[in-house]
Scaffold this motif. Structure first.
Motif, PDB file in Angstrom:
ATOM      1  N   ARG A  64      20.820  13.813 -59.480  1.00 44.84           N
ATOM      2  CA  ARG A  64      21.111  12.385 -59.623  1.00 44.84           C
ATOM      3  C   ARG A  64      22.306  12.160 -60.561  1.00 44.84           C
ATOM      4  O   ARG A  64      23.118  11.270 -60.323  1.00 44.84           O
ATOM      5  CB  ARG A  64      19.885  11.661 -60.176  1.00 44.84           C
ATOM      6  N   TYR A  68      25.550  10.136 -59.608  1.00 48.36           N
ATOM      7  CA  TYR A  68      25.936   9.019 -60.479  1.00 48.36           C
ATOM      8  C   TYR A  68      27.386   9.169 -60.916  1.00 48.36           C
ATOM      9  O   TYR A  68      28.186   8.229 -60.817  1.00 48.36           O
ATOM     10  CB  TYR A  68      25.006   8.973 -61.688  1.00 48.36           C
ATOM     11  N   ARG A  69      27.719  10.402 -61.361  1.00 48.66           N
ATOM     12  CA  ARG A  69      29.086  10.623 -61.851  1.00 48.66           C
ATOM     13  C   ARG A  69      30.111  10.438 -60.745  1.00 48.66           C
ATOM     14  O   ARG A  69      31.172   9.855 -60.959  1.00 48.66           O
ATOM     15  CB  ARG A  69      29.206  12.025 -62.447  1.00 48.66           C
ATOM     16  N   THR A  71      29.815   8.491 -58.168  1.00 49.38           N
ATOM     17  CA  THR A  71      29.968   7.067 -57.901  1.00 49.38           C
ATOM     18  C   THR A  71      30.821   6.397 -58.972  1.00 49.38           C
ATOM     19  O   THR A  71      31.652   5.541 -58.678  1.00 49.38           O
ATOM     20  CB  THR A  71      28.574   6.400 -57.826  1.00 49.38           C
ATOM     21  N   PRO A 107      28.324   1.164 -61.483  1.00 49.85           N
ATOM     22  CA  PRO A 107      26.959   1.680 -61.334  1.00 49.85           C
ATOM     23  C   PRO A 107      26.316   1.961 -62.695  1.00 49.85           C
ATOM     24  O   PRO A 107      27.012   2.333 -63.638  1.00 49.85           O
ATOM     25  CB  PRO A 107      27.153   2.961 -60.532  1.00 49.85           C
ATOM     26  N   PRO A 109      23.027   3.991 -64.823  1.00 50.10           N
ATOM     27  CA  PRO A 109      22.154   5.164 -64.670  1.00 50.10           C
ATOM     28  C   PRO A 109      20.804   4.780 -64.057  1.00 50.10           C
ATOM     29  O   PRO A 109      20.260   5.516 -63.226  1.00 50.10           O
ATOM     30  CB  PRO A 109      21.974   5.670 -66.098  1.00 50.10           C
ATOM     31  N   PHE A 112      20.277   4.873 -60.432  1.00 45.10           N
ATOM     32  CA  PHE A 112      20.168   6.214 -59.844  1.00 45.10           C
ATOM     33  C   PHE A 112      18.896   6.930 -60.315  1.00 45.10           C
ATOM     34  O   PHE A 112      18.766   8.134 -60.179  1.00 45.10           O
ATOM     35  CB  PHE A 112      21.425   7.031 -60.193  1.00 45.10           C
TER      36      PHE A 112
END
Ligand SMILES: Nc1ncnc2c1ncn2[C@@H]1O[C@H](COP(=O)(O)OP(=O)(O)OP(=O)(O)O)[C@@H](O)[C@H]1O
Ligand SMILES: [Mg+2]
Lengths: 340, 321
Positions: A64, A68-69, A71, A107, A109, A112
């Motif tokens: 995840r 996340y990174r 995105t 986004p 954290p 995600f």
């Protein structure tokens, strides 16, 4: 037969009420289904805990974090693409085109599932779903507790030992309620301990600096509500069993009702406005401190579906009234009906 | 006379295919205290229904009932400790053992646990006490039911067709049990449609048909005195002539004569006066079977189809359960 039995000073007034409840509890404990229900509660709780463990495991978190990174890295480009597309649209004639590019937010954290597992929050989310399972087990246990007495005919034998029907019936309701509490207590206890273990085992790398999800209400109160629901479900099983006198029929009626009425008809009839008057919806409102439903709301300008709320207070008042009416009906019928 | 059970005008109707039919119709029953009382009637005559009403399992439409002077079902809690009953067939939890079933019942009335072993011993079930009830034979189930009634040491035992499905040894065992209880001063109310069975064990009987009392009393009285004798003499022809001349209806029956008279002495006197010496003189009692058939046919009850009844005007409003 020799019949060399001694003469006992037979108790001619029966035993104290507490002892009668004790006898019912012993019978409940001796039943195979009770042990099966406990086993199912433990097994399914274990499965939900395993699910929670998996979704907070370091590997999952790492995946995840990666997406996340990615995105985050792609976000500026996304905004740029959006603005470009908007500009193009405006050039090709649609002067007022608004692609909402300004509303695009970076986004987070949490979106995600990147939260540090916290025992309280984990317990709360698992208990909320598992509570319905414990309640259903308690209900089946209660229904078959009395159903077995009708099917074997041993209720008649029982009444020739204790003919005071209200005592007999209320002792059964209490015992089944206690049985429901037992099943739920085992399940919820396991949930709490398991959630704590999962949160310890899956402590994420502090370097990630994940935010901690906090439970948004008292865990104790939530657990008590789950326990209350199981007690009521056990007693409800006995009450419906007294009215219907057949375990299979009781369970069938309730499952059928859940699927057909609350599942299908509630949405189809009265534009969804029946929801606040349905037992399962109120149960949800009680356990989860409020429950959302969709119904048509009309203004002079027309009608549209809107999210509405069954409040916590509505939920518990409704369930309390329903329980009282149900118990009174069951006692009245049990007291007067012929035992064939 | 001390009375164990009394009913007055007891009535119970069932709704069947839209019509109310009486299962018990104004039944007046009296069961004397002490001894064995037979409760006789053909299938469907209302024996089980009556017993269920006495035990508070069914609510009568009207009428009253007492057990040892206590109104039932209202005062049943006060007297239930003195009543042990098996209705229709033994009914226990099939997946529990005999001991578990007895333990639940004994705890419900607060008898000491040691009593359980005693009653298991008395009914010869001790060795199988920890087997599941579902695996019991019919005879064992019946014995367990008796064991359960003995948990209370009751003064009144109600057995509804207790020998149903038992083999001759089992029947005898139950009969001896009932007799023993009766001899110990207990009251045993035993229902049956097998007359021979009750005749051997009962002191008194009540006979019902279609829910009403047809006759009651001591077995001997109901049977009536002997009105016929079977006579064995060497010269049947001459003996028959002598008896007929004296006005006694006489028939030859194999190697014997059957003489209709209430006075056996007269028969021996007449024959001896003619030098005919009686080898054998047997009084021939009518059995309960024929008395029973006579009663039921007299009241036109045996074959007649059940007639619907009108609702009783004096139905009890409520009447606690
Ligand atoms: N639950 C019921 N519903 C309708 N009718 C019933 C019910 N129970 C009994 N009856 C009817 O009542 C009548 C009396 O039945 P009951 O069982 O009392 O007879 P019984 O004398 O015990 O017969 P048996 O010797 O066969 O046991 C019968 O006609 C029966 O069909
Ligand atoms: Mg019967």
């Amino acid at each position: 037969m020799t019949l060399t039995v001694s003469t006992v000073p037979a108790s001619r007034v029966g035993v104290p009420y507490g002892a009668l409840v004790g006898v019912e509890l012993r019978r409940l404990w001796w039943r195979r289904l009770t042990k099966v229900a406990l086993a199912i509660a433990v097994l399914l709780t274990g499965m939900t805990l395993y699910g929670a463990y998996q979704s907070t495991a370091p590997d999952t978190i790492a995946e995840r974090v990666q997406s996340y990174r990615q995105t985050v890295a792609q976000f500026p480009q996304m905004v740029k693409d959006c603005q470009q597309a908007q500009a193009q649209a405006r050039e090709s004639g649609d002067a007022g085109a608004d692609f909402g590019c300004a509303q695009l937010t970076a986004p987070t954290p949490a979106e995600f599932g990147l939260e540090s597992p916290e025992a309280g929050a984990l317990t709360a989310s698992l208990a909320t779903t598992n509570a319905y399972l414990y309640a259903f087990l308690a209900f089946v246990l209660g229904a078959s507790f009395i159903g077995a007495e009708y099917s074997s005919g041993s209720l008649g034998t029982w009444l020739t030992f204790e003919p005071r029907r209200l005592r007999v019936a209320s002792a059964k309701l209490l015992a089944a309620g206690a049985g429901g509490a037992g099943v739920a207590a085992v399940g919820l206890g396991l949930t709490a301990v398991g959630a704590w273990l999962v949160s310890r085992v899956n402590q994420p790398d502090p370097a990630l600096q994940l935010p901690t999800a906090a439970a948004d209400e008292s865990i104790t109160q939530l657990l008590i509500r789950c326990l209350v629901v199981a007690v009521a479900a056990g007693a409800a099983g006995v009450a419906l069993g007294m009215l219907v006198r057949n375990t299979g029929a009781v369970v069938g009626i309730v499952l059928g009702y859940g699927v057909v009425v609350e599942g299908v008809l509630a949405q189809a009839l009265a534009h969804g406005r029946l929801a606040p008057w349905l037992p399962l919806k109120n149960l949800e409102a009680f356990v989860e401190r409020g429950s959302t439903y969709f119904a048509e709301a009309c203004t002079p300008n027309g009608c549209q579906m809107e999210a509405m709320r069954v409040t916590y207070t509505h939920g518990w008042v409704y369930l309390l009234v329903l329980s009282i009416v149900g118990v009174i009906a069951a006692l009245a019928v049990f007291r007067h009906r012929d035992v064939g | 006379m001390d009375v164990a059970v009394t009913t007055i005008g007891l009535r119970k109707t069932y709704l069947r295919r839209g019509t109310r039919r009486a299962a018990v119709e104004r039944l007046d029953l009296t069961v004397p205290a002490g001894g064995v009382h037979g409760f006789l009637g053909p299938n469907g005559s209302g024996k089980t229904t009556t017993i269920r009403m006495l035990l508070g399992l069914l609510r009568p439409d009207s009428g009253q009932a007492w057990i040892f002077g206590h109104r039932v079902p209202v005062e049943l809690p006060a007297v239930i400790g003195r009543v042990g009953a098996i209705v229709e067939s033994p009914k226990f939890f099939p997946t529990f053992t005999a001991r578990q079933n007895l333990r639940l019942l004994s705890d419900a009335i607060g008898t000491p646990r040691t009593r359980i072993d005693e009653v298991l011993e008395a009914t010869h079930l001790r060795e199988r006490a920890d087997d599941r009830y579902a695996g019991y034979s019919l005879g064992m189930k019946q014995r367990l039911a008796i064991a359960a009634t003995l948990l209370k040491d009751p003064d009144l035992l109600i057995f509804d067709e207790p020998t149903n499905g038992l083999d001759p040894a089992g029947i005898r065992e139950i009969r001896d049990t009932m007799r023993a209880l009766g001899d110990r001063g207990k009251t045993v109310l035993v229902s049956s449609h097998i007359l021979a069975e009750v005749e051997q064990v009962a002191d008194t009987v009540s006979i019902i048909g279609r829910g009403t009392l047809l006759a009651e009393g001591r077995v001997a009285d109901l049977l009536g005195s002997s009105t016929q004798f079977r006579v064995g003499v060497p010269d049947l022809q001459r003996a028959a002539a002598v008896l007929q001349d004296a006005g006694l209806p006489t028939e030859q029956e194999g190697a014997f004569l059957r003489v209709t008279t209430e006075d056996g002495e007269q028969v021996t006197r007449l024959l001896a006066g003619h030098g005919l010496f009686v080898r054998q003189l047997t009084p021939m009692r009518p059995d309960l079977e024929s008395a029973f058939l006579r009663l039921t046919s007299e009241s036109g009850l045996d074959a007649a189809p059940e007639a619907p009844v009108a609702a009783s005007p004096d139905e009890l409003p409520g009447g606690g359960a």
